[in-house]
Motif scaffolding. Structure first.
Motif, short mmCIF file in Angstrom:
data_model
loop_
_atom_site.label_atom_id
_atom_site.label_comp_id
_atom_site.label_asym_id
_atom_site.label_seq_id
_atom_site.Cartn_x
_atom_site.Cartn_y
_atom_site.Cartn_z
N ASP A 179 0.83 -1.21 0.00
CA ASP A 179 0.00 0.00 0.00
C ASP A 179 0.86 1.26 0.00
O ASP A 179 0.57 2.22 -0.71
CB ASP A 179 -0.94 0.02 1.21
CG ASP A 179 -2.05 -1.01 1.11
OD1 ASP A 179 -2.27 -1.55 0.00
OD2 ASP A 179 -2.69 -1.28 2.15
N LYS A 215 0.94 4.14 -2.92
CA LYS A 215 0.69 5.55 -2.61
C LYS A 215 1.83 6.43 -3.09
O LYS A 215 1.62 7.51 -3.64
CB LYS A 215 0.46 5.74 -1.11
CG LYS A 215 -0.88 5.25 -0.64
CD LYS A 215 -1.04 5.42 0.85
CE LYS A 215 -2.34 4.79 1.31
NZ LYS A 215 -2.49 4.81 2.75
N ARG A 216 3.07 5.98 -2.87
CA ARG A 216 4.23 6.76 -3.33
C ARG A 216 4.23 6.89 -4.85
O ARG A 216 4.50 7.95 -5.39
CB ARG A 216 5.54 6.11 -2.87
CG ARG A 216 5.93 6.44 -1.46
CD ARG A 216 7.38 6.10 -1.17
NE ARG A 216 7.74 4.73 -1.46
CZ ARG A 216 7.66 3.72 -0.61
NH1 ARG A 216 7.21 3.91 0.61
NH2 ARG A 216 8.02 2.50 -0.96
N ASN A 217 3.94 5.81 -5.54
CA ASN A 217 3.94 5.84 -7.01
C ASN A 217 2.82 6.69 -7.56
O ASN A 217 2.98 7.33 -8.60
CB ASN A 217 3.87 4.42 -7.57
CG ASN A 217 5.16 3.67 -7.37
OD1 ASN A 217 6.21 4.25 -7.16
ND2 ASN A 217 5.08 2.35 -7.42
N ASN A 218 1.68 6.71 -6.90
CA ASN A 218 0.55 7.53 -7.36
C ASN A 218 0.78 9.01 -7.07
O ASN A 218 0.19 9.86 -7.72
CB ASN A 218 -0.75 7.07 -6.71
CG ASN A 218 -1.23 5.76 -7.30
OD1 ASN A 218 -0.86 5.39 -8.41
ND2 ASN A 218 -2.04 5.04 -6.55
N ALA A 219 1.62 9.31 -6.10
CA ALA A 219 1.89 10.70 -5.74
C ALA A 219 2.85 11.36 -6.73
O ALA A 219 2.95 12.58 -6.78
CB ALA A 219 2.47 10.78 -4.33
N VAL A 220 3.53 10.56 -7.52
CA VAL A 220 4.53 11.10 -8.45
C VAL A 220 3.88 11.62 -9.70
O VAL A 220 2.94 11.32 -10.21
CB VAL A 220 5.58 10.02 -8.81
CG1 VAL A 220 6.54 10.51 -9.86
CG2 VAL A 220 6.30 9.60 -7.56
#
Length: 113
Positions: free
Chosen positions: A104, A108-113
């Motif tokens: 998770d 979240k980190r990848n979607n924030a980029v």
């Protein structure tokens, strides 16, 4: 891991076979600074293969430690990671929870980029 010598290396076949396999008299060390995956170490006090000192040193060496967990059962040993009747409750559910949490966080980190 050999805590008394402070290294983590490939299997030691003895000097002769080490030279045949690795091209050196002793096995090469692993470069643990290159480990980028999140790592959680799980250990027990009765494990004859991986002792508490080795786990502590390994944990200090790995760059991306997310946790260290000692199994509460004092008689739990290396074979019990597979064969103990209560290993699901003692370890597997915790591992699955850690995997889900880290997955998770990565999403979240990848979607924030």
């Amino acid at each position: 891991m050999n805590a008394s010598l402070g290294y983590f290396r490939q299997f030691d076949y003895g000097w002769y076979y080490n030279y045949e396999k690795y091209g050196s008299w002793s096995p090469p060390h692993y470069d643990l600074s290159k480990v980028t995956a999140p790592v959680s170490l799980h250990y027990s006090l009765n494990d004859w293969i991986s002792n508490e000192s080795d786990v502590r040193i390994l944990g200090q060496t790995l760059p991306n430690m997310i946790g260290k967990y000692r199994l509460p059962h004092t008689n739990f040993n290396h074979a019990d990671y597979l064969w103990a009747r209560d290993v699901r409750k003692m370890l597997y559910f915790k591992l699955l929870s850690l995997i889900n949490r880290e997955t998770d966080a990565i999403i979240k980190r990848n979607n924030a980029v």
